[in-house]
Every structure is written in structure tokens, then in C-alpha cells.
Design a protein around this motif. Structure first.
Motif, PDB file in Angstrom:
ATOM      1  N   VAL A 186       0.836  -1.209   0.000  1.00  0.00           N
ATOM      2  CA  VAL A 186       0.000   0.000   0.000  1.00  0.00           C
ATOM      3  C   VAL A 186       0.869   1.257   0.000  1.00  0.00           C
ATOM      4  O   VAL A 186       0.575   2.234  -0.698  1.00  0.00           O
ATOM      5  CB  VAL A 186      -0.969  -0.005   1.194  1.00  0.00           C
ATOM      6  CG1 VAL A 186      -1.739   1.308   1.270  1.00  0.00           C
ATOM      7  CG2 VAL A 186      -1.933  -1.175   1.080  1.00  0.00           C
ATOM      8  N   ARG A 187       1.956   1.231   0.778  1.00  0.00           N
ATOM      9  CA  ARG A 187       2.865   2.381   0.752  1.00  0.00           C
ATOM     10  C   ARG A 187       3.434   2.584  -0.642  1.00  0.00           C
ATOM     11  O   ARG A 187       3.651   3.715  -1.089  1.00  0.00           O
ATOM     12  CB  ARG A 187       3.993   2.176   1.763  1.00  0.00           C
ATOM     13  CG  ARG A 187       3.574   2.331   3.223  1.00  0.00           C
ATOM     14  CD  ARG A 187       4.791   2.461   4.123  1.00  0.00           C
ATOM     15  NE  ARG A 187       4.423   2.561   5.530  1.00  0.00           N
ATOM     16  CZ  ARG A 187       4.385   1.543   6.365  1.00  0.00           C
ATOM     17  NH1 ARG A 187       4.703   0.311   5.932  1.00  0.00           N
ATOM     18  NH2 ARG A 187       4.045   1.705   7.627  1.00  0.00           N
ATOM     19  N   GLY A 188       3.697   1.487  -1.330  1.00  0.00           N
ATOM     20  CA  GLY A 188       4.184   1.590  -2.701  1.00  0.00           C
ATOM     21  C   GLY A 188       3.149   2.197  -3.629  1.00  0.00           C
ATOM     22  O   GLY A 188       3.482   2.985  -4.524  1.00  0.00           O
ATOM     23  N   LEU A 189       1.870   1.860  -3.402  1.00  0.00           N
ATOM     24  CA  LEU A 189       0.805   2.379  -4.254  1.00  0.00           C
ATOM     25  C   LEU A 189       0.598   3.883  -4.087  1.00  0.00           C
ATOM     26  O   LEU A 189       0.098   4.540  -4.998  1.00  0.00           O
ATOM     27  CB  LEU A 189      -0.505   1.644  -3.951  1.00  0.00           C
ATOM     28  CG  LEU A 189      -0.568   0.181  -4.400  1.00  0.00           C
ATOM     29  CD1 LEU A 189      -1.850  -0.465  -3.904  1.00  0.00           C
ATOM     30  CD2 LEU A 189      -0.461   0.046  -5.909  1.00  0.00           C
ATOM     31  N   VAL A 190       0.963   4.418  -2.920  1.00  0.00           N
ATOM     32  CA  VAL A 190       0.813   5.859  -2.711  1.00  0.00           C
ATOM     33  C   VAL A 190       2.147   6.596  -2.872  1.00  0.00           C
ATOM     34  O   VAL A 190       2.244   7.775  -2.566  1.00  0.00           O
ATOM     35  CB  VAL A 190       0.205   6.169  -1.319  1.00  0.00           C
ATOM     36  CG1 VAL A 190      -1.168   5.528  -1.190  1.00  0.00           C
ATOM     37  CG2 VAL A 190       1.119   5.699  -0.199  1.00  0.00           C
ATOM     38  N   ARG A 199       0.569  -4.975  -9.502  1.00  0.00           N
ATOM     39  CA  ARG A 199       0.483  -6.428  -9.637  1.00  0.00           C
ATOM     40  C   ARG A 199       0.563  -7.103  -8.267  1.00  0.00           C
ATOM     41  O   ARG A 199      -0.161  -8.064  -8.004  1.00  0.00           O
ATOM     42  CB  ARG A 199       1.606  -6.936 -10.550  1.00  0.00           C
ATOM     43  CG  ARG A 199       1.630  -8.455 -10.711  1.00  0.00           C
ATOM     44  CD  ARG A 199       0.353  -8.993 -11.288  1.00  0.00           C
ATOM     45  NE  ARG A 199       0.359 -10.438 -11.418  1.00  0.00           N
ATOM     46  CZ  ARG A 199      -0.728 -11.180 -11.560  1.00  0.00           C
ATOM     47  NH1 ARG A 199      -1.920 -10.605 -11.610  1.00  0.00           N
ATOM     48  NH2 ARG A 199      -0.637 -12.494 -11.673  1.00  0.00           N
ATOM     49  N   ARG A 200       1.390  -6.591  -7.380  1.00  0.00           N
ATOM     50  CA  ARG A 200       1.507  -7.166  -6.036  1.00  0.00           C
ATOM     51  C   ARG A 200       0.209  -6.974  -5.250  1.00  0.00           C
ATOM     52  O   ARG A 200      -0.162  -7.827  -4.429  1.00  0.00           O
ATOM     53  CB  ARG A 200       2.681  -6.527  -5.291  1.00  0.00           C
ATOM     54  CG  ARG A 200       4.054  -6.929  -5.822  1.00  0.00           C
ATOM     55  CD  ARG A 200       5.167  -6.216  -5.068  1.00  0.00           C
ATOM     56  NE  ARG A 200       5.148  -6.535  -3.639  1.00  0.00           N
ATOM     57  CZ  ARG A 200       5.923  -5.926  -2.740  1.00  0.00           C
ATOM     58  NH1 ARG A 200       6.763  -4.948  -3.118  1.00  0.00           N
ATOM     59  NH2 ARG A 200       5.859  -6.259  -1.461  1.00  0.00           N
ATOM     60  N   TYR A 201      -0.479  -5.871  -5.506  1.00  0.00           N
ATOM     61  CA  TYR A 201      -1.748  -5.635  -4.822  1.00  0.00           C
ATOM     62  C   TYR A 201      -2.791  -6.665  -5.269  1.00  0.00           C
ATOM     63  O   TYR A 201      -3.532  -7.219  -4.452  1.00  0.00           O
ATOM     64  CB  TYR A 201      -2.237  -4.221  -5.109  1.00  0.00           C
ATOM     65  CG  TYR A 201      -3.495  -3.843  -4.358  1.00  0.00           C
ATOM     66  CD1 TYR A 201      -3.495  -3.740  -2.969  1.00  0.00           C
ATOM     67  CD2 TYR A 201      -4.677  -3.588  -5.033  1.00  0.00           C
ATOM     68  CE1 TYR A 201      -4.644  -3.394  -2.270  1.00  0.00           C
ATOM     69  CE2 TYR A 201      -5.833  -3.233  -4.350  1.00  0.00           C
ATOM     70  CZ  TYR A 201      -5.815  -3.142  -2.972  1.00  0.00           C
ATOM     71  OH  TYR A 201      -6.952  -2.808  -2.290  1.00  0.00           O
ATOM     72  N   GLN A 202      -2.847  -6.935  -6.569  1.00  0.00           N
ATOM     73  CA  GLN A 202      -3.751  -7.960  -7.065  1.00  0.00           C
ATOM     74  C   GLN A 202      -3.408  -9.320  -6.472  1.00  0.00           C
ATOM     75  O   GLN A 202      -4.294 -10.093  -6.102  1.00  0.00           O
ATOM     76  CB  GLN A 202      -3.695  -8.024  -8.590  1.00  0.00           C
ATOM     77  CG  GLN A 202      -4.392  -6.864  -9.292  1.00  0.00           C
ATOM     78  CD  GLN A 202      -4.321  -6.991 -10.797  1.00  0.00           C
ATOM     79  OE1 GLN A 202      -3.238  -7.048 -11.375  1.00  0.00           O
ATOM     80  NE2 GLN A 202      -5.469  -7.060 -11.433  1.00  0.00           N
ATOM     81  N   GLN A 203      -2.131  -9.621  -6.372  1.00  0.00           N
ATOM     82  CA  GLN A 203      -1.697 -10.901  -5.814  1.00  0.00           C
ATOM     83  C   GLN A 203      -2.064 -11.010  -4.338  1.00  0.00           C
ATOM     84  O   GLN A 203      -2.367 -12.110  -3.855  1.00  0.00           O
ATOM     85  CB  GLN A 203      -0.193 -11.070  -6.018  1.00  0.00           C
ATOM     86  CG  GLN A 203       0.199 -11.304  -7.463  1.00  0.00           C
ATOM     87  CD  GLN A 203       1.700 -11.296  -7.673  1.00  0.00           C
ATOM     88  OE1 GLN A 203       2.462 -10.743  -6.867  1.00  0.00           O
ATOM     89  NE2 GLN A 203       2.150 -11.917  -8.766  1.00  0.00           N
TER      90      GLN A 203
END
Length: 225
Positions: A186-190, A199-203
Motif C-alpha cells: 500500500v505504501r508503494g501504491l501511494v 500487480r503485487r496488490y492484485q496478488q
């Protein structure tokens, strides 16, 4: 944010549903009626606040309402679970497809604030399944609605239904492990370079749902509250 009496009633009713504190009896059709009289008796709510709380739950899609049939809670079942994870898979894909090159600052700050709040929960809250699933729901809803607010109407009832499976008494979730896995994603997404984390979030969702699927499959081939 200050809640109204109706919002407080809504959350009290929903918490009682998630913790199985409400005594519900299935109808022949397989669903569970939610009546104002039962809520007043079991949760010590007034008639007006119970009615308003049920109305808000129906507006958010957490419970169903039909004229002449009233409010009802759909049962948890293998068939409904499979339909739900397919719906979540489609919603998650739609969010990822519309993921911007960078999230807006307001959403990023709100999501980071939620992470901070979760990390500093009192020990008693960290050990409470309902509290943990509430924060899980809140974090994902804030993130996904920040990505694509137009899908919010479809997202909220799906996440709420998913929350009921997460709190099933026979489902075991290691929340410490979940947060350790989720927070860096999540930190990466923001972050300024979110695309590397989509892709990691979907996984993450696939892994969580597979974990639930493995446990739910062992329970029953029919319906279970």
C-alpha cells in the motif's frame, strides 16, 4: 467526523451481525429477516434508531431490502462466496486498469494515516477479529475509492460482504502477517512510482481469497450464517 444516531445504530447493528451476537432465524427461502422489533430487543435500540440504522445499511448495500418483505441478511454459502470473489476480482482489475501515474495527495495522506492508526491500535483491538476486519475494509475502501470513485457504489457492498466471510468463526486469519504483507504494498501504491506495486496488490487479494476459499471449502457445501 461526528456520527449521527442513525450512523451509530448502523455500525452497532453491523458489528452485531459480524460477531454473530444477533440471534437470527432463517426463513424457508434461506435468508435471515432483520426486523426492527428484534433489533430493539437484542441491541436495546429505540424503534426510530433501529429503523434508521437498517435503512442506512440497505443504502450501502450491506443488507437487502424489498417492499413487503422488509430487510434481510443473505446467508453465506459456497455459491455466494464464489460469486463474490469473482466480483472482487473484476473490481480490483478495473481499479488497477484505471490506476493513475500518481495518486492525488489527499488520498495518499488519508491512506498513510490509516496505516499509522492500524499500527498503533491498542493490544485489545489488535486481538479483536471484528476490529481488524473493520480496519481492513476501511483501508481498502479508502484506497480503491481514491483510485476510481466512480466504482464506489459497486465496491462498498462487495467489501462489506467480504467482511462477513473474514469474520466467520471458523475462518482463521493471522492479522499480523496480513499487515506485514500488505503495508509495504500500500505504501508503494501511494508512492511517486505506484505502477510497480499494482500487480503485487492484485496478488495480495488473490492470496487472501485463496486462504479463505481453502477454509470455507472444508465447512459445508450448503449455507452457513
Amino acid at each position: 467526523m461526528k456520527f449521527t444516531k442513525a450512523q451509530h445504530a448502523m455500525e452497532q447493528i453491523w458489528a452485531a451481525i459480524l460477531t454473530r451476537q444477533l440471534s437470527l432465524t432463517a426463513r424457508a427461502e434461506g435468508d435471515y429477516p432483520l426486523t426492527v422489533s428484534a433489533l430493539c430487543e437484542q441491541l436495546s435500540l429505540s424503534t426510530a434508531t433501529a429503523r434508521d440504522g437498517l435503512h442506512l445499511l440497505a443504502v450501502e448495500g450491506r443488507v437487502l431490502y424489498q417492499p413487503h418483505l422488509g430487510y434481510r441478511l443473505t446467508p453465506l454459502s459456497q455459491a455466494d462466496w464464489q460469486a463474490l470473489i469473482q466480483a472482487l476480482k473484476g473490481l480490483c482489475g478495473a481499479f488497477i486498469d484505471s490506476f493513475p501515474s500518481k495518486l492525488n495527495e489527499q488520498t495518499a495522506l488519508q491512506v498513510l494515516g490509516l496505516i499509522h492508526s492500524i499500527q498503533h491500535l491498542p493490544a485489545k483491538d489488535s486481538a479483536d477479529i471484528t476490529t481488524m476486519t473493520y480496519w481492513h475494509q476501511t483501508l481498502h475502501t479508502q484506497l480503491l475509492c481514491g483510485i476510481n470513485p466512480y466504482l464506489q457504489k459497486a465496491l462498498i457492498p462487495a467489501i462489506a460482504q467480504h467482511q462477513r466471510y473474514l469474520t466467520h468463526p471458523d475462518v482463521k486469519i493471522d492479522w499480523l502477517a496480513q499487515w506485514q504483507q500488505l503495508f509495504p504494498i500500500v505504501r508503494g501504491l501511494v508512492s511517486p512510482c505506484p505502477q510497480a506495486y499494482t500487480r503485487r496488490y492484485q496478488q495480495y487479494w488473490q492470496s487472501l481469497n485463496q486462504h479463505l476459499d481453502d477454509q470455507l471449502t472444508a465447512l459445508t457445501s450448503g449455507q452457513f450464517l
